[in-house]
Design a protein around this motif. Structure first.
Motif, PDB file in Angstrom:
ATOM      1  N   MET A 107      11.120 -31.632  13.233  1.00 38.67           N
ATOM      2  CA  MET A 107       9.683 -30.803  13.667  1.00 38.67           C
ATOM      3  C   MET A 107       9.743 -29.998  14.883  1.00 38.67           C
ATOM      4  SD  MET A 107       7.568 -31.573  11.137  1.00 38.67           S
ATOM      5  CE  MET A 107       8.719 -31.859  10.086  1.00 38.67           C
ATOM      6  N   THR A 108       9.062 -28.905  14.882  1.00 36.66           N
ATOM      7  CA  THR A 108       9.079 -28.056  16.230  1.00 36.66           C
ATOM      8  C   THR A 108       8.840 -28.766  17.431  1.00 36.66           C
ATOM      9  OG1 THR A 108       8.265 -26.284  14.681  1.00 36.66           O
ATOM     10  CG2 THR A 108       8.295 -25.705  17.246  1.00 36.66           C
ATOM     11  N   ASP A 109       8.061 -29.793  17.447  1.00 42.45           N
ATOM     12  CA  ASP A 109       7.725 -30.624  18.369  1.00 42.45           C
ATOM     13  C   ASP A 109       8.835 -31.620  18.708  1.00 42.45           C
ATOM     14  OD1 ASP A 109       5.262 -29.428  18.643  1.00 42.45           O
ATOM     15  OD2 ASP A 109       4.242 -31.029  17.641  1.00 42.45           O
ATOM     16  N   ASP A 110       9.880 -31.756  18.142  1.00 42.82           N
ATOM     17  CA  ASP A 110      10.944 -32.697  18.306  1.00 42.82           C
ATOM     18  C   ASP A 110      11.879 -32.089  19.300  1.00 42.82           C
ATOM     19  OD1 ASP A 110       9.740 -34.697  16.780  1.00 42.82           O
ATOM     20  OD2 ASP A 110      10.998 -34.014  14.945  1.00 42.82           O
ATOM     21  N   ILE A 111      11.881 -30.943  19.667  1.00 44.23           N
ATOM     22  CA  ILE A 111      13.013 -30.149  20.598  1.00 44.23           C
ATOM     23  C   ILE A 111      12.278 -29.668  21.632  1.00 44.23           C
ATOM     24  CG2 ILE A 111      13.957 -29.290  18.494  1.00 44.23           C
ATOM     25  CD1 ILE A 111      13.062 -26.541  19.174  1.00 44.23           C
ATOM     26  N   GLU A 112      12.834 -29.807  22.782  1.00 48.25           N
ATOM     27  CA  GLU A 112      12.554 -29.786  24.369  1.00 48.25           C
ATOM     28  C   GLU A 112      13.717 -28.807  24.913  1.00 48.25           C
ATOM     29  OE1 GLU A 112      11.771 -32.051  28.402  1.00 48.25           O
ATOM     30  OE2 GLU A 112      11.560 -33.166  26.445  1.00 48.25           O
ATOM     31  N   GLU A 113      13.107 -27.744  25.496  1.00 52.28           N
ATOM     32  CA  GLU A 113      14.236 -26.985  26.233  1.00 52.28           C
ATOM     33  C   GLU A 113      14.463 -27.656  27.710  1.00 52.28           C
ATOM     34  OE1 GLU A 113      12.952 -22.867  26.859  1.00 52.28           O
ATOM     35  OE2 GLU A 113      12.143 -22.652  24.925  1.00 52.28           O
ATOM     36  N   ARG A 114      15.864 -27.663  28.079  1.00 55.10           N
ATOM     37  CA  ARG A 114      15.965 -28.207  29.442  1.00 55.10           C
ATOM     38  C   ARG A 114      16.314 -27.171  30.309  1.00 55.10           C
ATOM     39  NH1 ARG A 114      20.937 -31.753  28.792  1.00 55.10           N
ATOM     40  NH2 ARG A 114      20.004 -33.052  30.145  1.00 55.10           N
ATOM     41  N   SER A 115      16.342 -27.416  31.732  1.00 54.99           N
ATOM     42  CA  SER A 115      16.549 -26.344  32.689  1.00 54.99           C
ATOM     43  C   SER A 115      17.971 -25.566  32.564  1.00 54.99           C
ATOM     44  CB  SER A 115      16.350 -27.209  34.042  1.00 54.99           C
ATOM     45  OG  SER A 115      17.079 -28.231  34.429  1.00 54.99           O
ATOM     46  N   ASP A 116      18.915 -26.374  31.901  1.00 58.85           N
ATOM     47  CA  ASP A 116      20.426 -25.996  32.000  1.00 58.85           C
ATOM     48  C   ASP A 116      20.692 -25.079  31.019  1.00 58.85           C
ATOM     49  OD1 ASP A 116      20.281 -27.938  30.064  1.00 58.85           O
ATOM     50  OD2 ASP A 116      22.025 -29.048  30.631  1.00 58.85           O
TER      51      ASP A 116
END
Length: 306
Positions: free
Chosen positions: A164-173
């Protein structure tokens, strides 16, 4: 509940009704396979004037051995498990526990001395080619993201379409962190974390920018050039890989060896070539068994001293 067989007056249990009890406890694909396999067994029994429920051990033995010339061991075992499960659900004695059935399966396995077929690994070499041949349109944007992400997280096709779209998270790197919430070896949804490369994060970002924010599945269908709020089916992942293999200049015999599972196989082989140890590869792919993982790696050609 029991049904009357009008032609011969035999009372037979309604296994389809009893199988409703499995809903929610097993994956839909598993339940569907049970239905298909039991229907095959029931039709075979009807054609041979044998009783499917309760089945005699001799009936099951003859049924299983009759499939040996044309069916793989895994298919025969799966159908045996379906017969076993159905009898237990119907609270009937399980005929597959009889010694004659055990001996029948041993004869089948000894007569079919072949290794399980392994999908060709979509390693880094092929990954570049498969990404390059995607068209410059919405389908190509989506497919590049699917292929790159599937490789990075060693995904099964069922895991990719369940994201799901909510399953991904952007990281600072510049990479992504994903939560794979349910998989074949995680039926109760404990989940596992996975991480991507910067390239994959960029390709997924391009897809999300085109797709828009209102879609729940990470990867959805496209109809008449518009994203639709419906997850892809697992077979779509297979078609994407097969189509890429067929258009990137490979010989047909080589292209035919690829499947949706090639993403997982190839990524595991690359991890081994790059010097990662067993624990790291098992963690990356979510494997619980060293033996299962080892089958993925046996065709990896690498030189640990290079």
């Amino acid at each position: 509940m029991k049904l009357i067989e009008p032609s011969i007056g035999v009372i037979r249990p309604d296994w389809r009704k009893e199988f409703k009890r499995l809903e929610g406890a097993y994956a839909p694909a598993t339940i569907k396979a049970y239905y298909t396999d039991l229907a095959h067994f029931e039709n075979w029994c009807r054609a041979h004037a044998m009783q499917p429920f309760p089945a005699e051990p001799l009936t099951v033995s003859v049924y299983l051995e009759g499939m040996a010339p044309n069916r793989s061991v895994s298919t025969i075992q799966r159908r045996m498990y379906a017969i076993s499960r159905s009898h237990r659900l119907l609270r009937l004695q399980d005929p597959t526990q009889d010694e004659d059935v055990h001996l029948a399966m041993r004869r089948i396995m000894r007569s079919k001395r072949c290794r399980p077929k392994q999908a060709k690994g979509l390693t880094q070499e092929y990954l570049e080619k498969f990404l390059e041949v995607q068209p410059d349109n919405p389908w190509g944007i989506r497919n590049r993201a699917i292929i790159s992400l599937g490789y990075d997280i060693l995904a099964r096709r069922s895991e990719l379409v369940a994201l799901m779209t909510d399953d991904i998270e952007e990281r600072s790197d510049g990479t992504l962190r994903l939560m794979i919430r349910r998989s074949k070896t995680d039926p109760f949804g404990m989940g596992r974390l996975a991480f991507t490369s910067k390239r994959t994060a960029r390709l997924v970002g391009e897809w999300l920018k085109w797709r828009g924010p209102e879609i729940e599945p990470l990867f959805c269908g496209i109809y008449q050039g518009q994203a639709i709020n419906r997850a892809l089916g697992p077979d779509t992942i297979k078609l994407i890989i097969k189509n890429a293999a067929s258009v990137c200049g490979l010989k047909r015999i080589e292209a035919d060896a690829f499947s949706a599972h090639s993403l997982r196989v190839g990524a595991a082989q690359d991890l081994l070539r790059n010097g990662h140890d067993t624990a790291a590869i098992m963690r990356a792919g979510g494997w619980k068994s060293v033996d299962v993982m080892a089958r993925y790696l046996e065709f990896a050609e690498y030189n640990v001293w290079s």
